[in-house]
Each structure stands twice: as C-alpha cells, then as structure tokens.
Write a protein that holds these residues in place. Structure first.
Motif, PDB file in Angstrom:
ATOM      1  N   ARG A 324      30.644  31.256  38.483  1.00 29.71           N
ATOM      2  CA  ARG A 324      29.808  31.675  38.099  1.00 29.71           C
ATOM      3  C   ARG A 324      30.525  32.729  37.300  1.00 29.71           C
ATOM      4  O   ARG A 324      30.324  33.841  36.740  1.00 29.71           O
ATOM      5  N   ASN A 325      31.097  33.914  38.571  1.00 26.11           N
ATOM      6  CA  ASN A 325      31.967  35.146  37.926  1.00 26.11           C
ATOM      7  C   ASN A 325      33.496  35.264  37.436  1.00 26.11           C
ATOM      8  O   ASN A 325      32.945  35.418  36.622  1.00 26.11           O
ATOM      9  N   SER A 326      33.662  33.733  37.670  1.00 22.20           N
ATOM     10  CA  SER A 326      34.459  33.560  36.015  1.00 22.20           C
ATOM     11  C   SER A 326      33.827  33.221  34.917  1.00 22.20           C
ATOM     12  O   SER A 326      34.734  34.078  33.829  1.00 22.20           O
ATOM     13  N   GLN A 327      33.613  32.448  34.791  1.00 18.92           N
ATOM     14  CA  GLN A 327      32.582  32.057  33.946  1.00 18.92           C
ATOM     15  C   GLN A 327      32.242  33.379  32.892  1.00 18.92           C
ATOM     16  O   GLN A 327      31.736  34.231  32.114  1.00 18.92           O
ATOM     17  N   ARG A 328      31.600  34.710  34.072  1.00 19.04           N
ATOM     18  CA  ARG A 328      31.269  36.275  33.789  1.00 19.04           C
ATOM     19  C   ARG A 328      32.104  36.449  33.070  1.00 19.04           C
ATOM     20  O   ARG A 328      31.606  37.268  31.704  1.00 19.04           O
ATOM     21  N   ASP A 331      32.875  35.383  28.974  1.00 22.29           N
ATOM     22  CA  ASP A 331      31.131  36.216  28.616  1.00 22.29           C
ATOM     23  C   ASP A 331      32.027  37.727  27.852  1.00 22.29           C
ATOM     24  O   ASP A 331      31.818  37.750  27.077  1.00 22.29           O
ATOM     25  N   ILE A 332      32.655  38.231  29.082  1.00 20.08           N
ATOM     26  CA  ILE A 332      32.698  39.715  29.378  1.00 20.08           C
ATOM     27  C   ILE A 332      33.763  39.759  28.212  1.00 20.08           C
ATOM     28  O   ILE A 332      33.811  40.699  27.128  1.00 20.08           O
ATOM     29  N   MET A 337      36.260  41.421  22.699  1.00 23.45           N
ATOM     30  CA  MET A 337      37.276  40.895  21.296  1.00 23.45           C
ATOM     31  C   MET A 337      37.102  41.426  19.590  1.00 23.45           C
ATOM     32  O   MET A 337      37.004  40.387  19.384  1.00 23.45           O
ATOM     33  N   GLU A 338      37.108  42.151  19.629  1.00 24.66           N
ATOM     34  CA  GLU A 338      36.640  42.457  18.406  1.00 24.66           C
ATOM     35  C   GLU A 338      37.870  42.690  17.716  1.00 24.66           C
ATOM     36  O   GLU A 338      38.339  43.662  17.249  1.00 24.66           O
ATOM     37  N   PRO A 339      38.231  41.805  16.486  1.00 20.58           N
ATOM     38  CA  PRO A 339      39.088  42.313  15.555  1.00 20.58           C
ATOM     39  C   PRO A 339      39.156  44.423  15.275  1.00 20.58           C
ATOM     40  O   PRO A 339      38.451  44.449  14.999  1.00 20.58           O
ATOM     41  N   SER A 403      44.191  32.012  24.118  1.00 22.02           N
ATOM     42  CA  SER A 403      43.726  31.375  25.561  1.00 22.02           C
ATOM     43  C   SER A 403      43.118  32.265  26.733  1.00 22.02           C
ATOM     44  O   SER A 403      43.840  33.289  27.075  1.00 22.02           O
ATOM     45  N   THR A 404      42.018  32.176  26.487  1.00 20.47           N
ATOM     46  CA  THR A 404      40.828  33.244  27.628  1.00 20.47           C
ATOM     47  C   THR A 404      41.759  32.669  28.636  1.00 20.47           C
ATOM     48  O   THR A 404      41.061  32.583  29.696  1.00 20.47           O
TER      49      THR A 404
END
Length: 450
Positions: A324-328, A331-332, A337-339, A403-404
């Motif tokens: 879940r830490n990696s999933q969080r 999310d961040i 990642m705003e254009p 790729s995140t």
C-alpha cells in the motif's frame, strides 16, 4: 517456410499460419493497416501543430540505411524497415496550404509523401559523370536545393542536441554535406529546436489507446500466469525458468519485447540481492519486470507476487501494508503530473509529499510509447533523486503516456522488521484535457502461488 529435419536431410516445407487465437492483435497485414492509419493521422494532425509550436518553417531529416534518425519510426510506414541508401525527409510549412511532406529518395510511404528522385539515376556512366560535376554533391543532396528554394523558409530545424537522444539524429557526416547544400543563404536560418523531435515522438494519438489497453491486458494475464502454481512449483522452479517462460510465450504469440524480463526474490532472514537464478521457495516475495512490443508500441510493467506458506491463503498483513505504501506513492505521482510542469518539478513535489507521509521510497518514472524509455520528461532516475538536468526539465504534455516506475521499502513485522521492497510499474496516460488515468488498472493485490 518451415524447416523439417528428416534424418540427415533438410526438407523445406510451407508452414501454416498460426491460429487466430494465437494472434492477439491480428495478422501482420492487419496490424500494418492499423499503423498506416495512425501514421496518416500523426502527419496530418500532430506534425503541423508541433512545427508551429516551435516556430519552424522547414524540418530537414537526412539519414542513411541502418543509421536512421530516432524520429524515423514515427514518420514512415510500418513496411519501411530502413532508410534505403539515403533518404532526406523534408517538411515545409506552407501556411494555409498546410505542411508539405517530401521524401528525397525512398518511397511515398503509402501516398503520404511527395517523392523526388534523381532523374539521372538510371542513365549510365555519362549521367554519373554529369552528376559528379554538379554542385551540392551527388544523388539526393543536389535535389534538396530546389526544395529549399521553393519553400524559402525563415527557420530550418535539424535534429541536433547535447541533451536529448531523440533529438540528436543528424550525424556529423550528414551535417557536413547538408551545410554545403544550405550555403551562406540558408545556413544562418538553421535553428536549434531540441523539443521538436522530442514532442513529436512523445505525443500519442487517442486512436492508439484501445490497442494499448489490450496490450496491457495481455501483460497482466501473462504475469498472472507466470506468478501462479501453473508455472511455479515451490522448491523446484528457479527464477530463470519463469523469465524464459515469459520470453517464449511472447515469441509464440508473434510479439516482441524491448528488454529481457527479470524475476527476483526477497526472502525472510536471507540476503538475496546477489543471488543468481535462485530456487523459489514458500514464503518468498516475487518481483517481475516485463514488457511486450506490438504495433510499434511498447509496455513496461512491474508486479509483485507471494508464494504461500503451508496453511496460508493470502500474503501477511505486513506485506500488504508495504504494498500500500507503493500504491500511495503512485497516487501522489498521478496527482502531481499536471501538464506544463517539468519532470523535475513533479519529482520534487512527489518526493516531498512522500517524505511528509513517512514513506521511504524512490521515483524513476519515464515516458513510454514508440520507445520503452520514451521521448519526453524523465521524473527522476533511480540514482538521480535530486532531479535530472535537461532531460527532467521538459514539461509534461497532454496526450502522452508514462510508466509510473517507483519503489518503497517498508519494515514488515511478520519478517521481524526486515525491510521489504515493493517495486511497482504501471502504465498511465495524460489525456487531451490533462487528466491522468491508468491505461488499464494497477496491481491491488499480490499474485499468489499456492
């Protein structure tokens, strides 16, 4: 054709086509038709806009066979596999009349380019002697000059860059000859527009997304099978067995890959970082890095698996907390990642929020598409968490894919507080409005080997 060995005799036979269910993206001919339409849309829709964004009147891209410019695969048909001798691709912006597409040498790429050929190419020794005596060199170079004069550009872009490999396709030999053709009239009009090739290659068409979703579905399916009891027998199967099963399956499906997969193991109480091809055992945490190539596109995915111990029906809670830490962190990243923001700006803000939440991790995400490590902004490298000068200073654009790629390391109580690394990588995209989405979905639970 099929080679059949009968005793000591090699017999040549005709191989039948693979069954339709073994061709997840259709025949090569069907795939080529799809890619040709994508090329048409890219040249008609994306190219004029990118040229005008960067203030370029003419873009000259010369290349020779087997030494193609990185932009090559983004401007030619899928049936054109090399530049063939020398081809000079020229794009001339004629304003209201649109962007003229010219191929000096080569082919029309299915009718998408106007082809200019040397009229003396087949007239024998006398023609060859005459060509050698003319200015601007032989063959295609001397045909470029009339194109220059017809277009009369104020700005001419060529692909040279100290920073971006995708924008540095002009070789020294080609540049020296191009300068001779440009001469004192046109040479001062050459401008550096390092993001021209970069942005053109990076931008993806909305029409490509359906195929990319299907590619991701296949990747998830192949990983789920590889990290299951259908493939892994604890105490017997080695990591290389899983790696080569993935490679073979990709090959059997008529697909390719841009890197060799990897499978690694973390084990309670054992240092496994230097292990080579270990046997997979019960209680192991598994990691895979895997991608496929199809229709000129590439994927890059990392998932986690767990080998159940006797009596277990799922991974321990502490491992899920680590996941879940990696999933969080995912999310961040997507929130940041705003254009318009650069990769370095996104990196700094993502890591700041990660640390504020007490998560120990690193970020090394990258664009993807025509290339696995694609054109566009880097969001960190595993050894450059302070940012990547130049390559990280490129802004995020709409209609791009990423790729995140990231990891977090978390102490796991069930493992006596041993830190466990959860490295995840999932494809996401930025749509035309700048919203961020998963291409398919991210991994929410471990792949389980029972």
């Amino acid at each position: 054709m099929r080679l059949v060995l009968l005793g000591a005799v090699l017999v040549l036979g005709v191989a039948s086509a693979a069954p339709a269910q073994e061709r997840p993206f259709g025949t090569l001919r069907e795939q080529a038709a799809i890619r040709q339409e994508w090329l048409r849309l890219r040249l008609e829709r994306v190219l004029p806009r990118v040229l005008r964004e960067h203030g370029v009147d003419m873009w000259i891209i010369p290349m020779r066979e087997y030494n193609e410019d990185p932009v090559f695969s983004s401007i030619v048909s899928p049936t054109t596999l090399a530049a063939r001798r020398r081809t000079i691709y020229v794009f001339c912006d004629r304003g209201d009349r649109g962007v003229e597409r010219i191929a000096i040498g080569g082919t029309s790429q299915g009718g998408l380019y106007t082809v200019i050929r040397d009229p003396d190419a087949a007239i024998g020794t006398a023609g060859a002697t005459r060509r050698a005596a003319e200015p601007f060199g032989p063959e295609q170079w001397r045909l470029l000059r009339p194109v220059l004069e017809s277009c009369a550009p104020e700005t001419i872009a060529v692909n040279t860059s100290h920073t971006h490999a995708f924008s540095d396709g002009l070789t020294v030999g080609e540049w020296e000859q191009l300068q001779e053709v440009l001469g004192p009239e046109y040479l001062p009009r050459v401008v550096r527009r390092e993001r021209l090739a970069l942005d053109f290659i990076a931008e993806r068409l909305p029409e490509e997304l359906d195929v990319y979703v299907r590619m991701q579905e296949l990747v998830h399916e192949l990983i789920a099978t590889a990290f299951s009891s259908a493939v892994i027998t604890p105490g017997e199967t080695r990591t290389d067995d899983v790696v080569w099963l993935l490679r073979q399956r990709v090959n059997d499906l008529g697909l390719g890959t841009w890197f060799h997969p990897s499978v690694s193991v973390q084990r309670r109480g054992v240092e496994m970082s230097d292990s080579v091809n270990p046997i997979i055992r019960r209680g192991d945490v598994l990691h895979v890095d895997f991608g496929i190539s199809a229709l000129g596109l590439n994927t890059d995915t990392q998932h986690m698996g767990y080998v159940l111990r006797e009596g277990e029906d799922d991974a321990p809670a502490g491992l899920y907390a680590a996941l879940r830490n990696s999933q969080r962190l995912q999310d961040i990243l997507l929130e940041e990642m705003e254009p318009g923001r650069t990769g370095n700006e996104v990196l700094r803000s993502t890591l700041a929020r990660m640390r504020a939440e007490g998560i120990d991790g690193t970020m090394y995400s990258h664009p993807i598409g025509v290339h696995g490590h694609g054109a566009g902004p880097l969001i960190g490298l595993w050894d450059r968490q302070e940012g990547v000068p130049g390559r990280g200073d490129v802004p995020i654009r709409p209609n791009t894919w990423f790729s995140t790629e990231l990891q977090t390391t978390t102490p796991v109580p069930e493992w006596g507080g041993q830190p466990v690394r959860m490295a995840l990588e999932e494809e996401a995209y930025v749509d035309a409005e700048g919203r961020r989405h998963w291409v398919l979905r991210r991994q929410e639970r471990f792949h389980l080997v029972r």
